[in-house]
Design a protein around this motif. Sequence first.
Motif, short mmCIF file in Angstrom:
data_model
loop_
_atom_site.label_atom_id
_atom_site.label_comp_id
_atom_site.label_asym_id
_atom_site.label_seq_id
_atom_site.Cartn_x
_atom_site.Cartn_y
_atom_site.Cartn_z
N SER A 119 19.94 -2.03 0.94
CA SER A 119 20.10 -2.86 -0.27
C SER A 119 20.05 -1.98 -1.51
CB SER A 119 19.00 -3.93 -0.34
OG SER A 119 19.06 -4.73 0.81
N TYR A 120 19.08 -1.07 -1.55
CA TYR A 120 19.00 -0.17 -2.71
C TYR A 120 20.26 0.70 -2.78
CZ TYR A 120 17.86 3.46 -5.94
OH TYR A 120 17.94 4.33 -7.00
N GLN A 121 20.68 1.22 -1.63
CA GLN A 121 21.87 2.08 -1.62
C GLN A 121 23.10 1.33 -2.13
OE1 GLN A 121 22.02 5.36 -1.17
NE2 GLN A 121 19.79 5.33 -0.96
N TYR A 122 23.24 0.07 -1.72
CA TYR A 122 24.40 -0.71 -2.21
C TYR A 122 24.32 -0.91 -3.73
CZ TYR A 122 25.96 -2.02 2.55
OH TYR A 122 26.43 -2.01 3.84
N LEU A 123 23.09 -1.11 -4.24
CA LEU A 123 22.95 -1.30 -5.69
C LEU A 123 23.41 -0.05 -6.44
CD1 LEU A 123 19.53 -3.20 -5.91
CD2 LEU A 123 21.78 -4.09 -6.54
N ARG A 124 23.24 1.11 -5.86
CA ARG A 124 23.68 2.35 -6.52
C ARG A 124 25.21 2.33 -6.74
NH1 ARG A 124 23.59 7.08 -4.27
NH2 ARG A 124 23.42 8.15 -6.23
N PHE A 125 25.91 1.64 -5.85
CA PHE A 125 27.36 1.55 -6.01
C PHE A 125 27.77 0.44 -6.99
CE2 PHE A 125 26.93 3.77 -2.02
CZ PHE A 125 28.09 4.52 -1.85
N PHE A 126 26.99 -0.66 -6.99
CA PHE A 126 27.49 -1.85 -7.70
C PHE A 126 26.70 -2.29 -8.93
CE2 PHE A 126 29.86 -2.29 -3.73
CZ PHE A 126 31.12 -2.54 -4.25
N LYS B 274 0.82 -1.21 0.00
CA LYS B 274 0.00 0.00 0.00
C LYS B 274 0.87 1.28 0.00
CE LYS B 274 -3.14 1.01 3.31
NZ LYS B 274 -3.92 0.45 4.40
N ILE B 275 1.85 1.31 0.91
CA ILE B 275 2.63 2.56 1.11
C ILE B 275 3.92 2.58 0.28
CG2 ILE B 275 3.71 4.08 2.85
CD1 ILE B 275 2.00 2.64 4.95
N GLY B 276 4.51 1.39 0.10
CA GLY B 276 5.78 1.31 -0.63
C GLY B 276 6.98 1.50 0.30
N GLY B 277 8.18 1.30 -0.26
CA GLY B 277 9.41 1.39 0.55
C GLY B 277 10.13 2.71 0.33
N ASN B 278 11.09 2.98 1.21
CA ASN B 278 11.88 4.22 1.12
C ASN B 278 13.31 3.90 0.69
OD1 ASN B 278 13.25 6.56 1.48
ND2 ASN B 278 12.58 6.92 3.60
N CYS B 279 13.60 4.16 -0.57
CA CYS B 279 14.93 3.84 -1.12
C CYS B 279 16.04 4.68 -0.48
CB CYS B 279 14.95 4.06 -2.63
SG CYS B 279 14.09 2.76 -3.51
N ASP B 280 15.69 5.86 0.01
CA ASP B 280 16.73 6.75 0.57
C ASP B 280 17.40 6.16 1.80
OD1 ASP B 280 16.18 8.55 -1.36
OD2 ASP B 280 14.87 9.81 -0.12
N VAL B 281 16.67 5.32 2.52
CA VAL B 281 17.26 4.73 3.73
C VAL B 281 17.53 3.23 3.58
CG1 VAL B 281 16.19 6.45 5.26
CG2 VAL B 281 15.02 4.27 4.88
#
Length: 406
Positions: free
Chosen positions: A334-341, A324-331
């Motif tokens: 796992s998403y943050q690590y993907l930005r690096f790799f 319903k609400i979705g996740g927060n990529c900023d915190v």
Amino acid sequence: MSSEIVNSINNIALNNDEDFVDPWNVVSKSDTGVDYDKLIQRFGSSKIDQELLDRFEKITGKKVHHLLRRGVFFSHRDMHTILNLYESGKPFYLYTGRGPSSKSMHLGHLIPFTLCKWLQDVFNVPLVIQLTDDEKTLWKDIKLEEAHEMAYENAKDIIAVGFDPKKTFIFSNLDYIGQCPDFYRNMIRIQKCVTFNQVKGIFGFDDSTVIGKIAFPAAQATPALSTSFPHIFNGKKFPCLIPCAIDQDPYFRMTRDVCPRLGFQKPALLHSKFFPALQGAQTKMSASDPNSTIFCCDTPKQLKNKINKHAFSGGQVTVEEHRKIGGNCDVDISYQYLRFFLEDDDKLEQIRKDYTSGALLTGELKKILIDTITPIIVQHQERRAEVTDEVLKEYMMPRKLEFDYK
Ligand code: TYM
């Protein structure tokens, strides 16, 4: 006193109620980590903006590395000067380093080295890599012999990044400073330019600090003077570019203050943000906390367990709420690590949209991260296993590289 040195002192003073960033500690009160725009202001560096990236692409003819285009490298000093040199065919070199405090390096350490490898390929320039085993024995509860041994272990991880042996010199301070009078002489010249009062302001030293620490910053500054490597640069003076995370900037603010007084150009810098700890972006990934850290030597099983167990989630508590609400990529770590790799921009953007909308669940996002990082680590370990003592010697012997400086 120069403005760069004054900025350093301001940094210590301002840090009480803000993010704390120095070469040994990184702490932020925010879930999204350090406020990097504020850090640029406090440190007095410049933002890597679109204009710089466009100029980079125009001059080199290469699409900029994803660590640059995604803003992981976010700040610089004098990068335009380096591009001017490249444009007019004038020489410069790259300098970076590692303080060997653990046998294996971690994923965060790979960030500056990965960009260095790309810069070495793009610019075709020499690279010097300093292993500060002296620094680590002074700061940590590590015997000198152990720090020296770890420098050699870390050199294997660094070589596994893929640096060209004809263009790269890696050295342990404990070995090289005793071997090279030109290095030691430059170090003393630098020590003669900096007072205890100045290093107190920059590094927070006090009356009970051991004197080895007080003198050490000169050792990290010295490789920015090309004459410290007579076998490579033949006694000539050339400027350098230093890629590192922003925690190392205090050393180079001091270096930039001293260089013109010794007749050298100030080193240019490219600063990266911190690869965050598994538990969240309030601290950087650090070798001294194994639970917060993915080491380059972790097995695929350890990697999977660490991510599933510890990687901080920006998702909701229940599946229903998340949908319903979705996740927060900023915190979300796992998403943050993907930005690096994860190199594929389109794929990364789709993941961001799906996690934000709630279409992608935390478990699924973690699986994408595990599937992305596992082959990177496995291949790194395979390349590291090929680094024999002979190969180590090849990189670490003071020698001429494939560049001629007449
Ligand atoms: P050290 O060993 O702490 O770190 C090695 C390099 O990795 C960067 N780094 C990180 N980058 C992103 N995310 C992280 N979590 C992270 N942790 C560390 C550091 O900024 C550094 O670039 N004193 C130095 C060794 C050194 C050096 C240099 C570093 C000597 N000469 C020149 C950079 C440039 C040290 O202890 O780095």
